[in-house]
Design a protein around this motif. Structure first.
Motif, PDB file in Angstrom:
ATOM      1  N   THR A 177      43.863 -42.717  -0.797  1.00 16.47           N
ATOM      2  CA  THR A 177      44.095 -41.875  -1.973  1.00 16.47           C
ATOM      3  C   THR A 177      45.595 -41.834  -2.235  1.00 16.47           C
ATOM      4  O   THR A 177      46.385 -41.608  -1.330  1.00 16.47           O
ATOM      5  N   THR A 188      40.431 -39.609  -9.400  1.00 13.65           N
ATOM      6  CA  THR A 188      39.361 -38.801  -8.829  1.00 13.65           C
ATOM      7  C   THR A 188      39.677 -37.317  -8.823  1.00 13.65           C
ATOM      8  O   THR A 188      38.831 -36.523  -8.457  1.00 13.65           O
ATOM      9  N   ASP A 189      40.868 -36.921  -9.208  1.00 12.92           N
ATOM     10  CA  ASP A 189      41.162 -35.490  -9.335  1.00 12.92           C
ATOM     11  C   ASP A 189      42.372 -35.285 -10.242  1.00 12.92           C
ATOM     12  O   ASP A 189      43.378 -35.974 -10.107  1.00 12.92           O
ATOM     13  N   GLY A 221      44.782 -32.663 -10.352  1.00 11.35           N
ATOM     14  CA  GLY A 221      45.206 -31.484  -9.588  1.00 11.35           C
ATOM     15  C   GLY A 221      46.203 -30.639 -10.345  1.00 11.35           C
ATOM     16  O   GLY A 221      46.572 -30.937 -11.484  1.00 11.35           O
ATOM     17  N   ILE A 224      45.244 -37.645  -8.507  1.00  6.79           N
ATOM     18  CA  ILE A 224      44.841 -38.427  -7.338  1.00  6.79           C
ATOM     19  C   ILE A 224      44.102 -39.686  -7.808  1.00  6.79           C
ATOM     20  O   ILE A 224      43.145 -39.603  -8.566  1.00  6.79           O
ATOM     21  N   LYS A 276      42.111 -43.181  -6.366  1.00  8.36           N
ATOM     22  CA  LYS A 276      41.468 -43.658  -5.143  1.00  8.36           C
ATOM     23  C   LYS A 276      41.300 -45.166  -5.164  1.00  8.36           C
ATOM     24  O   LYS A 276      40.965 -45.754  -6.194  1.00  8.36           O
ATOM     25  N   VAL A 329      33.928 -32.605 -14.671  1.00  6.70           N
ATOM     26  CA  VAL A 329      35.379 -32.785 -14.615  1.00  6.70           C
ATOM     27  C   VAL A 329      36.034 -31.448 -14.950  1.00  6.70           C
ATOM     28  O   VAL A 329      35.669 -30.811 -15.932  1.00  6.70           O
ATOM     29  N   THR A 330      36.957 -31.007 -14.094  1.00  5.30           N
ATOM     30  CA  THR A 330      37.701 -29.782 -14.386  1.00  5.30           C
ATOM     31  C   THR A 330      39.124 -30.171 -14.737  1.00  5.30           C
ATOM     32  O   THR A 330      39.759 -30.955 -14.036  1.00  5.30           O
ATOM     33  N   LYS A 351      36.205 -26.855 -18.164  1.00  6.50           N
ATOM     34  CA  LYS A 351      35.233 -27.731 -17.531  1.00  6.50           C
ATOM     35  C   LYS A 351      34.511 -28.596 -18.560  1.00  6.50           C
ATOM     36  O   LYS A 351      34.192 -28.142 -19.651  1.00  6.50           O
ATOM     37  N   GLU A 373      33.041 -39.838 -14.536  1.00  4.61           N
ATOM     38  CA  GLU A 373      34.104 -38.854 -14.296  1.00  4.61           C
ATOM     39  C   GLU A 373      35.479 -39.501 -14.352  1.00  4.61           C
ATOM     40  O   GLU A 373      36.406 -38.967 -14.971  1.00  4.61           O
ATOM     41  N   THR A 374      35.658 -40.663 -13.686  1.00  5.08           N
ATOM     42  CA  THR A 374      36.981 -41.292 -13.715  1.00  5.08           C
ATOM     43  C   THR A 374      37.347 -41.713 -15.136  1.00  5.08           C
ATOM     44  O   THR A 374      38.513 -41.607 -15.545  1.00  5.08           O
ATOM     45  N   ARG A 376      38.511 -38.561 -16.959  1.00  6.97           N
ATOM     46  CA  ARG A 376      39.828 -38.134 -16.494  1.00  6.97           C
ATOM     47  C   ARG A 376      40.930 -39.036 -17.054  1.00  6.97           C
ATOM     48  O   ARG A 376      41.996 -38.570 -17.443  1.00  6.97           O
TER      49      ARG A 376
END
Lengths: 278, 278, 278, 278, 278, 278, 278
Positions: D180, D220-221, D223, D228, D230, E179-180, E230, E244-245, E248
């Motif tokens: 990651t 994947t996030d 933040g 992030i 991956k 996804v947040t 969200k 999701e990716t 994002r």
């Protein structure tokens, strides 16, 4: 055959045996009645009553009913056996119900045995402050099956005695007050310790709840951004909170007066301690 | 039939058998009385008493009552059997009650067996400081069923022996004092280690509680913002706290004197160490 | 009737049978005595003794007492049966007590069986450093029922063998030293890795505790504010701590000398590494 | 009476029956001897030996001893019964001991049954790297009762098979490397993803441990202070660590070269990335 | 006596009874053979085979051996009983062993019963992605005793069916992508929501894995330093990661283009969003 | 002997008894067939079917098979007993297998009993949203043995009824929407509360999902850097999410419009709220 | 033989015995009918009904069915025994099923026993607010088997009584309101305490929910960056929330008016308290 004595003697003997079984059963019932009356029924004027009288009466009459039905059942089976009726199936059925109920009721039996031991060993009494796993409070009622606690928030906790294993009793002896004081690395540690000694002396003198004057234990941690100093005191049971707040208030007042630098690393103006509001 | 010897001999034999059963039962009762008296009743002058005398007497008389009722029950059943009354239902009923009580009381039996082994194997004695799961304290009373601990805060912990599995005993041998010192990345590590060696030498000389002089173990962590250095010392059991506070006080004093830069990353004025209050 | 041989033969036979039962019982007692003597009583000069001799003697005489009382009980019941007395109630009572004690003592039996297997399978021996769940230490005594460990802080841990399931033994083979070094994102990673290789070479050469020279595993985490680099080394069992502190000290010294920028994001003056105290 | 054939025939029949019982018992003993010899005693030259030979021999001779004593006991009881001696009490006693030992030994039986199934179902073999709850390591020995693992730190873990429920086997197939990468919100995400694709291509080409070239999974996030991203790769079993460090090293080098802004929010000089040490 | 028919008839009857017992036993053996053959032995050409054929054959021949030895034992005991030999002790012994093995093997029985129900109720099949407590993966083999899962990292998990209680099956229906997005308090929330709606529209159109277009759920948390918004979407099972990716990546790109201020409170230059690297 | 009526009557009686046993057995089989048919076989047109029909048929025919084999076994044993063959060993064997299977299957029985009670007590039905320990979802199927839930992410959870103890049902009554709003210490608390009252009034009016208009509960925490204010509303079951996001959006819009200072302590420019992007 | 009275008397006696057994069984059925009717069937006009009437009727008719089938079974077995048919196998089979069901149903029995005790001991009643492990709420229905709670969010919790061990009842007595106020090190502690006393006086006077006026307990923690002061009040059960929010609102208003410096260390402008928005 009909006229022989043996032919008539047998029924007569059977009759007498049945009578003996019935009378024996009634005597047994009487005996258990007396035992329950003596050991389990509360005396009206008794003062060492652990649970309230009405509930105790309900329980003892319930116990007597159970005993009565068991004795009736045993007499019935014995009468059937006198008539040479095979009762294996009845006894097996009763046995299975007995085992099932026994397994289901083992928690109950454990409750009573543990409750008996709590009283016998005087582990705690009404008015004690105890902690049992996740519940704490003052004991309000100590029965054979449950213990009732009232905690500081007024909540009533009801604990089956069987789930009471390890107990901590706070009202047998003294309690210890513990205060931890964070000190900045920029402060003179010896000056701080001297101030704390002064705090101890003043609190020890002025509070009757203190059994053995507070003492400075010393530095208990060299943290990343502050030094932790610990003070302890022996107090009257459950009065440690009062002593701790008194010590903390005194520490705060003396430190502010002596201009000990604050120990909060992110504080904006570190030199202006306790002056801002003035 | 009535005049034959066989007709009369049977009742006579039965009578003698009943007498034998009764006498045997009484002898058995006597025997158990002696056993309980010998093994379970405390001797007035005995000094290796684990629990207090009054409680022990209550327990041994309770035990004797239980044995007495069991023997009475067995005699009653045997008398009934002599009269050829089928007692299967009685024995089955007693058996179910026995199994139910036995299952409920297995915790009790486990308590006594474990208590017996604790004493036999000398796992701990009165006065030892032990830790058992979430409870710690000095042993005040070591009974066959429960162990009573008094912890540092004055709380009395009561632990059934059966729930004591793994035990940690702190008073068999020495204890180790451990102090961790955070050091800034801006400090000269060799100068710091030299200072800590000096701390060790001074504390080792001045304190009788130290069995083997404190030593600097070395750097035990390279953290994100500080280096952790560890010091250890062998001490007299339970005196490690005193030694640790002494070491920490000495470290703080020597570091402040040597102007070691502080290791708190958010501290406002890092060059002005220990000078602010002056 | 009285004068027939059958009338007299019966008592005579009964007498002989009683004698045979008694003699058989005594022989059985003797036999168990020998077995206990042979397998469970410690020989004075034996050197593979797992527990101390006095405790072993207490245990074997205790075992013999229990066997004796059981044999007495069996003989008593058989004698009663010879007199045609129905012993169902006695056997049922003994059975219930037996089951209750057996359930209560199953922990004990499990302790002995597991202890036996630990010794048979040589899972660990006196002097090994083991970890069992939350306890760790050097084995001081390995008995059939409990294992005694002494941990690094001098605490004596007593573990019933039955609660020993999974065991980790640290003294069978080698141990691995692991050091994680946080590196700033502002540092040149290849220069850092080269320095760490130098550290490995020097430590591997100078320390006899190292079995296989430390190696740089590589970057094991790209963190939010620092890079983590890992170093490992094979060492003599239990000497990994010494090797780790040596590596960390060398890393700190070489990094400071090479002016690797610090990896603490909140540090006040990041360019002035290791110079401040000079 | 004495001279009738019936009077003498009875003892003769009894004698023959006793002889038959004894011979039958001996044959049974022989039979079990053969079974144990065949199934449980290791053959000297066998190569599919799961545990070492000496320990296996100890176990099989122990098993034979237990069988022998049980057969002796059964023969003894049958002989007593031939003499019309009531053996209920003996059998009841043996039954209780049997149940107690059986309950205590059920863990043992569970160990063997599970061990048998592990081998039968080939859940893992010597040399596999497995994880069982809190323990992980390479299987060194797979016995019927215990499994021995050696973990990466050189520690020997001994696990009773009965406590092995769920198993994770890392050496059946491939392993996945996961890296990651934290990315600053100030960086151009598409430029970053392009760089990571380049990393994947280079690592996939140069390393033989990679089975399927590393791929960028994506963001994947999202933040609070960083994004992030991956990367994953299929590798030869247990070689994922090597691949991961290679990927991380490549990422760090390429990012520094491309001057991707750092993603640490508290870093002092964010524009001066990777230049400071130069 | 010897010449009477009764004297000779008895042995003849006994002989015929023995023969009948033996023949009955053999027939029983045959019957079980057929049952095992029919229900437990895999047919060579069958295609609904849950476990591999060789292992199934081993298991069915093992089962047949156990049945055979039990039938032999029952026949042996019945033959002894024909000769009026008291077999109570043998049956009691076998009973204790049976209970001990039964208790030890109850895990096994539970495995098979649960395995049977998993198949009968079609809880999951080969190829499904399931989660059972701490293990997750795609089912590779579904046997009567164990289930084998392969997780995303290539690890093979082996789970006894009896330890499978609650199961989560991810491949029966759809999966939801979640996804947040953290949003700064300094951003215009309505502008942000409009942008997110645009993201949803674009992703919903372009990806075939999306079953029901992503929607903006709304503000799901008013945090201390950021607002959380969200987004969710229904996707084809197990493809939620890809969706999701994609979401994002689109969010990041659109936000950077629209110059939405960053939501990281400690970021050094908050006005210079996404410009730094350019 | 052969010619006496007694000699021939015995076989004839035996024959009639065998016939009676067989006929009784068949009648019993018929009876159970009817019971299973009536209670356990699904009616084709029934609409209160909890599980799908095919699975129910499989289960009821399985149940019938088990009953059939048990009745055959009992008849076989009774026939053997008619021929005076001692069947103790057979019954003991069957008993042990029965106990073993019974212990293994007790989970199954518990599943069915709990399932029965869930339906009888109407704890939840198909379509309800329930939470059971770590699993939550809408009930898709409520069978006697398992309950199937579909959660918000589309995952199918299968829960054995026996593991369902405590249940939380979200669709019996209303649900409560809860929103916590962090407020800065620099904001005027009364102005904030007035704004929140306005939010409540607007949301309460405009949303039909709200059963009882949102209310401001008040300050629920005085935190270190912010004040927490709580709002609640009664909503239609499971619609609380929609109401909460609406409230949060309204709060955010009104606060930004009224220029309430932000409550994030580390935000760079605290006076410039909500203006930056404009 | 056929003409003797004994030959005919036996069938006649058997007939009368069968009649007696049947009549006895019917009487028993009648008796249980009456018992169930009296104790378990709800009276139409009764007002102390714990569960709703329809469910209670279903349960009592279910109970009656079970009793009826058991009595039928016992009569059937006794009739078979009258015809000298060995029923061991039938009783053994029924026994195993009985034990299996009994073990599976022990949870049920425990539910009823605990439910009975909850009502008998009045642990809680309909309308009380209780906490049982992880569930809390107002009791809506208290049945013999389950308790139904409605929590503050409108969720219905269904708890089997058997899983209710320890209970906390919040509606027996008072409740305590607790408010903790963080105070900056820069504030004058005595001025703060005086202000809090004023808060207590005002809240105590104005709110009828307060049973004993709020009091300032004192400093309960000297934290790293703030001082914690605690206030408590005795309130009417379950009204503590209202009192706490009132206290907090008053504290906030008075502190802002008195310009107590804020206690948040990272707040940007510490002197400008509560003025910013004006």
């Amino acid at each position: 055959h009909i006229l022989t004595s043996a032919y008539w003697i047998q029924p007569v003997i059977t009759f007498f045996r049945l009578a003996a079984i019935s009378i024996g059963g009634l005597l047994l019932l009487k005996f258990f009645n007396l035992v329950v009356e003596r050991y389990f029924t509360p005396k009206p004027g008794a003062k060492t009553l652990y649970i309230d009288e009405k509930r105790a009466r309900t329980l003892s009459s319930l116990l007597m009913s159970i005993i009565r039905y068991i004795i009736y059942f045993i007499i019935a089976v014995m009468v059937l056996q006198e008539f040479r009726i095979d009762t294996t199936s009845i006894i097996a059925g009763a046995g299975i119900i007995g085992v099932a109920v026994g397994i289901g009721a083992q928690g109950l039996i454990k409750d009573f045995i543990t409750g008996f031991y709590i009283i016998l060993e005087d582990q705690y009494g009404v008015g004690d402050y105890i902690v049992s796993e996740n519940m704490a409070g003052t004991v309000e009622e100590l029965g054979f099956r449950v213990t009732r606690l009232r905690d500081g928030n007024g909540v009533l906790h009801i604990i089956p005695n069987g789930s009471i294993g390890r107990i901590s009793n706070y009202t047998r002896g003294h309690t210890q007050a513990v205060v931890t004081v964070p000190v900045s690395y920029q402060a003179d540690i010896d000056k701080v310790l001297a101030l704390l000694d002064k705090v101890c002396a003043e609190v020890g003198k002025s509070m009757p709840e203190v059994l053995a004057g507070p003492v400075v234990v010393g530095i208990t941690d060299l943290g990343a951004s502050e030094i932790i100093v610990k003070l302890t005191a022996k107090t009257v049971p459950l009065e440690q909170g009062k002593v701790e707040t008194a010590i903390r208030h005194k520490v705060r007042t003396l430190f502010a007066a002596a201009r000990i630098p604050p120990f909060c690393p992110g504080c904006p103006d570190s030199t202006a301690v306790a002056e801002a509001p003035n």
